[in-house]
Design a protein around this motif. Structure first.
Motif, short mmCIF file in Angstrom:
data_model
loop_
_atom_site.label_atom_id
_atom_site.label_comp_id
_atom_site.label_asym_id
_atom_site.label_seq_id
_atom_site.Cartn_x
_atom_site.Cartn_y
_atom_site.Cartn_z
N GLU A 1 0.72 -1.06 -0.06
CA GLU A 1 -0.14 -0.21 0.07
C GLU A 1 0.81 1.02 0.00
OE1 GLU A 1 -3.54 0.47 2.40
OE2 GLU A 1 -4.26 -1.84 1.84
N GLY A 2 2.05 1.15 0.79
CA GLY A 2 2.77 2.46 0.56
C GLY A 2 3.56 2.74 -0.60
N LEU A 3 3.79 1.53 -1.37
CA LEU A 3 4.24 1.54 -2.79
C LEU A 3 3.07 2.03 -3.79
CD1 LEU A 3 6.30 0.55 -5.07
CD2 LEU A 3 4.73 -1.61 -5.12
N SER A 4 2.08 1.60 -3.46
CA SER A 4 0.91 2.03 -4.36
C SER A 4 0.53 3.31 -4.31
CB SER A 4 -0.24 0.99 -4.18
OG SER A 4 0.02 -0.37 -4.46
N GLU A 5 0.63 3.89 -3.15
CA GLU A 5 0.22 5.37 -2.88
C GLU A 5 1.25 6.22 -3.61
OE1 GLU A 5 -0.47 6.75 1.16
OE2 GLU A 5 -1.99 5.78 1.38
N ALA A 6 2.60 5.83 -3.53
CA ALA A 6 3.58 6.80 -4.18
C ALA A 6 3.33 6.44 -5.83
CB ALA A 6 4.87 6.20 -3.86
N LEU A 7 3.11 5.15 -6.17
CA LEU A 7 2.55 5.05 -7.58
C LEU A 7 1.68 5.75 -8.15
CD1 LEU A 7 3.45 3.30 -10.20
CD2 LEU A 7 2.15 1.51 -9.25
N ALA A 8 0.61 5.89 -7.50
CA ALA A 8 -0.44 6.66 -7.96
C ALA A 8 -0.26 8.06 -8.02
CB ALA A 8 -1.90 6.42 -6.72
N ARG A 9 0.42 8.72 -7.12
CA ARG A 9 1.16 10.00 -7.55
C ARG A 9 1.84 10.13 -8.61
NH1 ARG A 9 -0.84 9.21 -2.81
NH2 ARG A 9 -1.87 10.73 -1.21
N GLU A 10 2.57 9.10 -8.62
CA GLU A 10 3.76 9.35 -9.82
C GLU A 10 3.07 9.19 -11.36
OE1 GLU A 10 7.30 7.35 -7.19
OE2 GLU A 10 6.41 6.17 -8.81
N ALA A 11 2.09 8.28 -11.22
CA ALA A 11 1.49 7.98 -12.48
C ALA A 11 0.45 8.84 -12.89
CB ALA A 11 0.73 6.38 -12.47
N ALA A 12 -0.17 9.59 -12.20
CA ALA A 12 -1.20 10.33 -12.24
C ALA A 12 -1.10 11.33 -13.62
CB ALA A 12 -1.79 11.12 -11.20
N GLY A 13 0.01 12.06 -13.81
CA GLY A 13 0.55 12.96 -14.67
C GLY A 13 0.49 12.02 -16.07
N PHE A 14 0.50 10.95 -16.15
CA PHE A 14 0.53 10.19 -17.30
C PHE A 14 -0.91 9.80 -17.70
CE2 PHE A 14 4.89 9.86 -15.52
CZ PHE A 14 5.58 10.45 -16.33
N GLY A 15 -1.89 10.05 -16.92
CA GLY A 15 -3.33 9.50 -17.20
C GLY A 15 -3.56 8.19 -16.66
N VAL A 16 -2.36 7.45 -15.98
CA VAL A 16 -2.54 6.27 -15.42
C VAL A 16 -3.24 6.24 -14.02
CG1 VAL A 16 -1.40 4.06 -14.68
CG2 VAL A 16 -0.73 5.57 -16.69
#
Length: 299
Positions: A163-178
């Motif tokens: 979940e910690g990984l996923s929270e970071a990934l969500a913020r990293e990926a958002a700018g790419f429309g993911v």
């Protein structure tokens, strides 16, 4: 929200798809009219699924703990279907035992499957999703990520890490429309418990273990995996899916209970927390202490 009846022939990549929740997710995707790449270490059930749905199912033999194998499977799926729309990190394993009881090998095996396996999948699909400018990664977490519980400490640790990984990934990926969503299911009638691994018991924990077994027998709630699959379809059909989704009344209530308990504790210790912070000028370092750049430290 777009219903399954309005499916636009999406392409799914699902791990741990040969049984349990993963198989329920695969069946739901097919019912929605989508195509799926399904991966698991045991491919027999996947081959049967492919035979029943010609041209719509790509079965892939894959061990999520093998990073090279994960990247190869994702590349094959993208080459076969041309894109990926929904990625479901479902593969997982439950190890039971008190924290003291685990060997190093057992602890690492738990993290390899539940955390590193999901990490390898996320890393392998992100280049395709970034290039597309779209996609949805769904991380199947657990009630065990709401808090640490006796006998499931290593399992909870692996899901907390996910979940910690996923929270970071969500913020990293958002700018790419993911988009990224974390799903926290309660109990379902799968083989998670029958296939679980157990650490060697330490006799001192026998009374606690007996009490836990009694609590489980009296309070466990397990549902049909199809209900989880229905919830997953609603999630991926949403134009603005949440970062977190709880599955089940027990999990929902427990999440709020744990959150309230934590907030009460934080409030009770507020004076200590606030007293531990006071801005001061950056210290001056000399000699060996000046060997590197001074950084503000946050733990």
């Amino acid at each position: 929200m777009r219903t399954s009846a309005g499916s636009t022939d999406r392409v799914w990549f699902i791990t741990g798809a040969s049984r349990g929740l993963g198989r329920a997710f695969a069946d739901a995707a097919l019912t929605a009219g989508d195509r799926i790449a399904v991966a698991a270490r045991t491919t027999g059930p996947l081959e049967e699924l492919a035979a029943a749905h010609p041209g719509r199912v790509l079965p892939l033999g894959m061990d999520v703990t093998d990073r090279d194998a994960v990247f190869a499977a994702v590349a094959e799926a993208v080459g076969h279907f041309g894109r990926l729309d929904i990625v479901v990190n479902n593969a997982g394993m439950l190890s039971m035992g008190m924290v003291e009881e685990f060997t190093e090998a057992e602890a690492r095996a738990q993290m390899d499957i539940n955390f590193f396996g999901a990490l390898w999948v996320a890393q392998s699909v992100m280049p395709t999703l970034r290039e597309q400018g779209s996609g949805h990664i769904v991380q199947i977490s657990s009630i065990g990520a709401l808090g640490g519980f006796p006998s499931t400490g290593l399992y909870s640790a692996s899901k907390f890490a996910l979940e910690g990984l996923s929270e970071a990934l969500a913020r990293e990926a958002a700018g790419f429309g993911v988009k990224v969503s974390i799903v926290q299911p309660g109990g379902y009638w799968t083989d998670l418990y029958t296939a679980m691994r157990s650490a060697s018991a330490v006799e001192a924990y026998a009374p606690l273990r007996a009490e836990l077994e009694k609590q489980f027998a009296e309070g466990a709630v397990d549902s049909d995996p199809k209900l989880a699959a229905e919830a997953l379809l609603k999630l991926v059909d949403s134009e603005e899916p949440p970062l977190r989704l709880l599955l089940g009344s027990m999990v929902y209530d427990l999440a709020f209970d744990i959150a309230r308990e934590r907030m009460d504790t934080w409030a009770a210790w507020e004076h200590v927390s606030r007293a531990a912070e006071q801005a001061i000028p950056a210290p001056e370092f000399t000699g060996e202490e000046a060997g590197g750049n001074h950084r503000h430290e946050t733990r």
